[in-house]
Motif scaffolding. Structure first.
Motif, PDB file in Angstrom:
ATOM      1  N   ARG A 184      92.320 -39.809 -23.545  1.00  0.00           N
ATOM      2  CA  ARG A 184      91.482 -38.616 -23.706  1.00  0.00           C
ATOM      3  C   ARG A 184      91.852 -37.896 -24.982  1.00  0.00           C
ATOM      4  O   ARG A 184      92.990 -37.504 -25.180  1.00  0.00           O
ATOM      5  CB  ARG A 184      91.698 -37.657 -22.538  1.00  0.00           C
ATOM      6  CG  ARG A 184      90.772 -37.892 -21.388  1.00  0.00           C
ATOM      7  CD  ARG A 184      90.279 -36.577 -20.776  1.00  0.00           C
ATOM      8  NE  ARG A 184      89.328 -36.874 -19.712  1.00  0.00           N
ATOM      9  CZ  ARG A 184      89.690 -37.208 -18.483  1.00  0.00           C
ATOM     10  NH1 ARG A 184      90.960 -37.274 -18.161  1.00  0.00           N
ATOM     11  NH2 ARG A 184      88.777 -37.483 -17.586  1.00  0.00           N
ATOM     12  N   PHE A 186      91.245 -34.884 -26.032  1.00  0.00           N
ATOM     13  CA  PHE A 186      91.672 -33.484 -25.983  1.00  0.00           C
ATOM     14  C   PHE A 186      92.668 -33.179 -24.878  1.00  0.00           C
ATOM     15  O   PHE A 186      92.925 -32.018 -24.581  1.00  0.00           O
ATOM     16  CB  PHE A 186      90.447 -32.573 -25.863  1.00  0.00           C
ATOM     17  CG  PHE A 186      89.542 -32.615 -27.063  1.00  0.00           C
ATOM     18  CD1 PHE A 186      90.064 -32.499 -28.346  1.00  0.00           C
ATOM     19  CD2 PHE A 186      88.176 -32.776 -26.922  1.00  0.00           C
ATOM     20  CE1 PHE A 186      89.238 -32.530 -29.467  1.00  0.00           C
ATOM     21  CE2 PHE A 186      87.341 -32.806 -28.029  1.00  0.00           C
ATOM     22  CZ  PHE A 186      87.871 -32.691 -29.299  1.00  0.00           C
ATOM     23  N   ASP A 187      93.239 -34.211 -24.259  1.00  0.00           N
ATOM     24  CA  ASP A 187      94.211 -33.969 -23.196  1.00  0.00           C
ATOM     25  C   ASP A 187      95.420 -33.213 -23.737  1.00  0.00           C
ATOM     26  O   ASP A 187      96.075 -33.653 -24.692  1.00  0.00           O
ATOM     27  CB  ASP A 187      94.706 -35.317 -22.627  1.00  0.00           C
ATOM     28  CG  ASP A 187      94.456 -35.379 -21.133  1.00  0.00           C
ATOM     29  OD1 ASP A 187      93.779 -34.485 -20.612  1.00  0.00           O
ATOM     30  OD2 ASP A 187      94.940 -36.334 -20.497  1.00  0.00           O
ATOM     31  N   GLY A 188      95.704 -32.079 -23.105  1.00  0.00           N
ATOM     32  CA  GLY A 188      96.882 -31.308 -23.510  1.00  0.00           C
ATOM     33  C   GLY A 188      96.745 -30.637 -24.867  1.00  0.00           C
ATOM     34  O   GLY A 188      97.715 -30.132 -25.413  1.00  0.00           O
ATOM     35  N   ILE A 189      95.535 -30.651 -25.422  1.00  0.00           N
ATOM     36  CA  ILE A 189      95.301 -30.010 -26.727  1.00  0.00           C
ATOM     37  C   ILE A 189      94.512 -28.727 -26.474  1.00  0.00           C
ATOM     38  O   ILE A 189      93.374 -28.773 -26.016  1.00  0.00           O
ATOM     39  CB  ILE A 189      94.460 -30.929 -27.648  1.00  0.00           C
ATOM     40  CG1 ILE A 189      95.141 -32.288 -27.861  1.00  0.00           C
ATOM     41  CG2 ILE A 189      94.141 -30.239 -28.969  1.00  0.00           C
ATOM     42  CD1 ILE A 189      96.222 -32.296 -28.898  1.00  0.00           C
ATOM     43  N   HIS A 190      95.101 -27.584 -26.752  1.00  0.00           N
ATOM     44  CA  HIS A 190      94.426 -26.299 -26.547  1.00  0.00           C
ATOM     45  C   HIS A 190      93.748 -25.908 -27.858  1.00  0.00           C
ATOM     46  O   HIS A 190      94.330 -25.213 -28.693  1.00  0.00           O
ATOM     47  CB  HIS A 190      95.454 -25.257 -26.124  1.00  0.00           C
ATOM     48  CG  HIS A 190      94.846 -24.019 -25.524  1.00  0.00           C
ATOM     49  ND1 HIS A 190      93.862 -23.293 -26.153  1.00  0.00           N
ATOM     50  CD2 HIS A 190      95.080 -23.388 -24.345  1.00  0.00           C
ATOM     51  CE1 HIS A 190      93.533 -22.254 -25.394  1.00  0.00           C
ATOM     52  NE2 HIS A 190      94.245 -22.305 -24.288  1.00  0.00           N
ATOM     53  N   LEU A 191      92.505 -26.325 -28.015  1.00  0.00           N
ATOM     54  CA  LEU A 191      91.831 -26.149 -29.300  1.00  0.00           C
ATOM     55  C   LEU A 191      91.691 -24.687 -29.718  1.00  0.00           C
ATOM     56  O   LEU A 191      91.976 -24.363 -30.880  1.00  0.00           O
ATOM     57  CB  LEU A 191      90.473 -26.860 -29.277  1.00  0.00           C
ATOM     58  CG  LEU A 191      90.585 -28.395 -29.274  1.00  0.00           C
ATOM     59  CD1 LEU A 191      89.288 -29.042 -28.805  1.00  0.00           C
ATOM     60  CD2 LEU A 191      90.961 -28.926 -30.647  1.00  0.00           C
ATOM     61  N   PRO A 192      91.302 -23.767 -28.810  1.00  0.00           N
ATOM     62  CA  PRO A 192      91.226 -22.370 -29.262  1.00  0.00           C
ATOM     63  C   PRO A 192      92.584 -21.832 -29.731  1.00  0.00           C
ATOM     64  O   PRO A 192      92.666 -21.167 -30.767  1.00  0.00           O
ATOM     65  CB  PRO A 192      90.735 -21.618 -28.014  1.00  0.00           C
ATOM     66  CG  PRO A 192      90.002 -22.647 -27.211  1.00  0.00           C
ATOM     67  CD  PRO A 192      90.744 -23.937 -27.452  1.00  0.00           C
ATOM     68  N   ASP A 193      93.640 -22.138 -29.000  1.00  0.00           N
ATOM     69  CA  ASP A 193      94.960 -21.671 -29.429  1.00  0.00           C
ATOM     70  C   ASP A 193      95.363 -22.252 -30.786  1.00  0.00           C
ATOM     71  O   ASP A 193      96.106 -21.625 -31.550  1.00  0.00           O
ATOM     72  CB  ASP A 193      96.039 -22.059 -28.397  1.00  0.00           C
ATOM     73  CG  ASP A 193      96.105 -21.058 -27.248  1.00  0.00           C
ATOM     74  OD1 ASP A 193      95.289 -20.116 -27.237  1.00  0.00           O
ATOM     75  OD2 ASP A 193      96.959 -21.237 -26.357  1.00  0.00           O
ATOM     76  N   CYS A 198      83.921 -24.171 -32.409  1.00  0.00           N
ATOM     77  CA  CYS A 198      82.778 -25.065 -32.593  1.00  0.00           C
ATOM     78  C   CYS A 198      81.821 -24.404 -33.565  1.00  0.00           C
ATOM     79  O   CYS A 198      81.247 -23.361 -33.267  1.00  0.00           O
ATOM     80  CB  CYS A 198      82.109 -25.330 -31.252  1.00  0.00           C
ATOM     81  SG  CYS A 198      80.658 -26.375 -31.400  1.00  0.00           S
ATOM     82  N   LEU A 212      84.018 -29.109 -35.246  1.00  0.00           N
ATOM     83  CA  LEU A 212      85.064 -28.133 -34.949  1.00  0.00           C
ATOM     84  C   LEU A 212      85.774 -27.799 -36.257  1.00  0.00           C
ATOM     85  O   LEU A 212      86.151 -28.696 -37.015  1.00  0.00           O
ATOM     86  CB  LEU A 212      86.076 -28.716 -33.951  1.00  0.00           C
ATOM     87  CG  LEU A 212      85.492 -29.336 -32.679  1.00  0.00           C
ATOM     88  CD1 LEU A 212      86.613 -29.875 -31.790  1.00  0.00           C
ATOM     89  CD2 LEU A 212      84.646 -28.323 -31.924  1.00  0.00           C
TER      90      LEU A 212
ATOM     91  N   ILE B  13      83.104 -28.626 -24.300  1.00  0.00           N
ATOM     92  CA  ILE B  13      83.346 -29.831 -25.099  1.00  0.00           C
ATOM     93  C   ILE B  13      84.658 -30.471 -24.684  1.00  0.00           C
ATOM     94  O   ILE B  13      84.776 -31.699 -24.616  1.00  0.00           O
ATOM     95  CB  ILE B  13      83.428 -29.468 -26.603  1.00  0.00           C
ATOM     96  CG1 ILE B  13      82.095 -28.912 -27.091  1.00  0.00           C
ATOM     97  CG2 ILE B  13      83.847 -30.679 -27.423  1.00  0.00           C
ATOM     98  CD1 ILE B  13      82.199 -28.270 -28.473  1.00  0.00           C
ATOM     99  N   PRO B 176      78.353 -26.273 -26.122  1.00  0.00           N
ATOM    100  CA  PRO B 176      79.120 -26.320 -27.377  1.00  0.00           C
ATOM    101  C   PRO B 176      80.162 -25.217 -27.439  1.00  0.00           C
ATOM    102  O   PRO B 176      80.108 -24.334 -28.283  1.00  0.00           O
ATOM    103  CB  PRO B 176      78.044 -26.155 -28.450  1.00  0.00           C
ATOM    104  CG  PRO B 176      76.951 -25.401 -27.784  1.00  0.00           C
ATOM    105  CD  PRO B 176      76.980 -25.788 -26.335  1.00  0.00           C
ATOM    106  N   LEU B 178      84.511 -24.312 -26.649  1.00  0.00           N
ATOM    107  CA  LEU B 178      85.872 -24.803 -26.407  1.00  0.00           C
ATOM    108  C   LEU B 178      86.590 -23.825 -25.492  1.00  0.00           C
ATOM    109  O   LEU B 178      86.568 -22.616 -25.742  1.00  0.00           O
ATOM    110  CB  LEU B 178      86.646 -24.904 -27.725  1.00  0.00           C
ATOM    111  CG  LEU B 178      86.116 -25.887 -28.762  1.00  0.00           C
ATOM    112  CD1 LEU B 178      86.868 -25.710 -30.077  1.00  0.00           C
ATOM    113  CD2 LEU B 178      86.245 -27.317 -28.270  1.00  0.00           C
ATOM    114  N   GLY B 180      89.920 -24.778 -23.915  1.00  0.00           N
ATOM    115  CA  GLY B 180      91.353 -24.969 -24.142  1.00  0.00           C
ATOM    116  C   GLY B 180      92.176 -25.199 -22.896  1.00  0.00           C
ATOM    117  O   GLY B 180      93.111 -25.977 -22.901  1.00  0.00           O
ATOM    118  N   ARG B 184      89.828 -29.313 -15.528  1.00  0.00           N
ATOM    119  CA  ARG B 184      88.973 -30.361 -16.100  1.00  0.00           C
ATOM    120  C   ARG B 184      88.217 -31.067 -14.984  1.00  0.00           C
ATOM    121  O   ARG B 184      88.804 -31.604 -14.063  1.00  0.00           O
ATOM    122  CB  ARG B 184      89.818 -31.408 -16.826  1.00  0.00           C
ATOM    123  CG  ARG B 184      90.033 -31.119 -18.263  1.00  0.00           C
ATOM    124  CD  ARG B 184      89.931 -32.383 -19.120  1.00  0.00           C
ATOM    125  NE  ARG B 184      90.049 -32.022 -20.523  1.00  0.00           N
ATOM    126  CZ  ARG B 184      91.209 -31.804 -21.139  1.00  0.00           C
ATOM    127  NH1 ARG B 184      92.327 -31.931 -20.491  1.00  0.00           N
ATOM    128  NH2 ARG B 184      91.222 -31.465 -22.404  1.00  0.00           N
TER     129      ARG B 184
END
Lengths: 215, 215
Positions: A184, A186-193, A198, A212, B13, B176, B178, B180, B184
């Motif tokens: 996956r 994005f597993d374990g990935i906190h994109l907003p932090d 987007c 992104l 996403i 669209p 995020l 974080g 899931r």
């Protein structure tokens, strides 16, 4: 400042960037090829990958094409370069892409096992970097000579660069495919932090394109 | 045979069905409201949730509307019914939806803690089921009287029914956005092994609509 970019990286509805059991026969893992239906249909991929005329234009092709724009060097993980694991037993493996690979640029391959640079036809040279992701990025930036660096993949490589907030922009395509297992993205990935939002959302009939951007 | 359906369930996403830290103030978790932008914009949601005129028609509205079509009963998890956890301290919590909830049908709420049925205005009665997901489904099917049963959510409830292969069809919207962290929807769920395939893929400007069908 030049950018570090991910382009045309496709994930399934359930979030996987490749199917399970990647191998010589199934470089994208079981079911993984279906992920890339949108890309294979484009004029850009037909030309770049197969040297073929034809293919579709439109949204998908626009995204495929931007992926090759202003790219001066590539970075990829060892598993994207080939199915060989562990030390290089010999130098017979020269990538998936034939004598004249699609890159036409210096490509920096992350590996734990040293190997001499591999000069291919058409401007592609594979450099094997054993000093980690930051060293590879430095070398790639230098080789890119003012242009951007593109990360080819796979998921593990992208995740390593994401965690270090080194990626400026990611174009991700979500394909209408279920894979069930694999890695996956994005597993374990906190994109907003990590500072990503987007910034683009462009659906096509074959995939949903997402950009992104790190802010 | 009537169907057990999930409708208009939206994920981000990065795969989350609600944001973190759900609470009285933030029923959908932090950032969770943005998930449902596509739905709130539709004529169907404006009418069903707010009794309002107006709202958009088109792809998003078509999917919102189909979610209410031929539904005879609902199932939802305790956490979707309210923010109260553990035993019911009193009976003051009557759901998020006011005196006249949006369901207008029997709603079966999964909980470990018994509570008398709660009859609301407009045809909604909340029944509290302590005997597990299969018991709730049986009761809901009977109450639906030949129509389908719709699972409202949340992610945990859907996942429990998915694992038992009890869901016939899921309409999932990918927004669209995020998030974080959170829950899931597809974590640890091997959809192909469970017999699901993607049978519809309809992108709109606000979301990508996916229909998964058990075959």
């Amino acid at each position: 400042m030049t950018k570090l970019r991910v382009e045309s990286f496709t994930i399934s509805i359930d979030g996987f960037g490749a199917g399970p059991d990647q191998s010589l026969e199934n470089p994208l893992g079981i079911g993984g090829k279906a992920l890339h239906g949108w890309a294979f249909a484009t004029r850009t991929f037909q030309a770049q990958l197969f040297g073929a005329q034809g293919g579709e234009t439109g949204i998908d092709d626009d995204f495929a094409a931007r992926g090759f724009h202003n790219v001066g060097a590539w970075i990829m993980g060892r598993n994207m370069f080939g199915p060989v694991r562990g030390p290089w037993l010999d130098e017979s493996w020269r990538g998936w892409w034939g004598d004249n690979p699609v890159y036409h640029k210096p490509v920096f391959v992350l590996t734990d096992h040293p190997r001499a640079p591999l000069v291919m036809e058409g401007g592609t040279t594979f450099h094997f970097v054993t000093k980690g992701i930051r060293a590879a990025l430095e070398l790639a930036r230098e080789a890119a000579n003012g242009k951007d660096v593109r990360i080819g993949g796979g998921a593990s490589t992208i995740r390593q660069y994401l965690r270090e907030r080194l990626i400026d922009e990611l174009h991700i395509a979500i394909a209408p495919v279920l894979l069930g297992e694999g890695e996956r993205l994005f597993d374990g990935i906190h994109l907003p932090d990590l500072g990503y939002t987007c910034t683009q959302h462009v659906p096509s009939q074959r995939a949903t394109h997402i950009v992104l951007t790190r802010t």
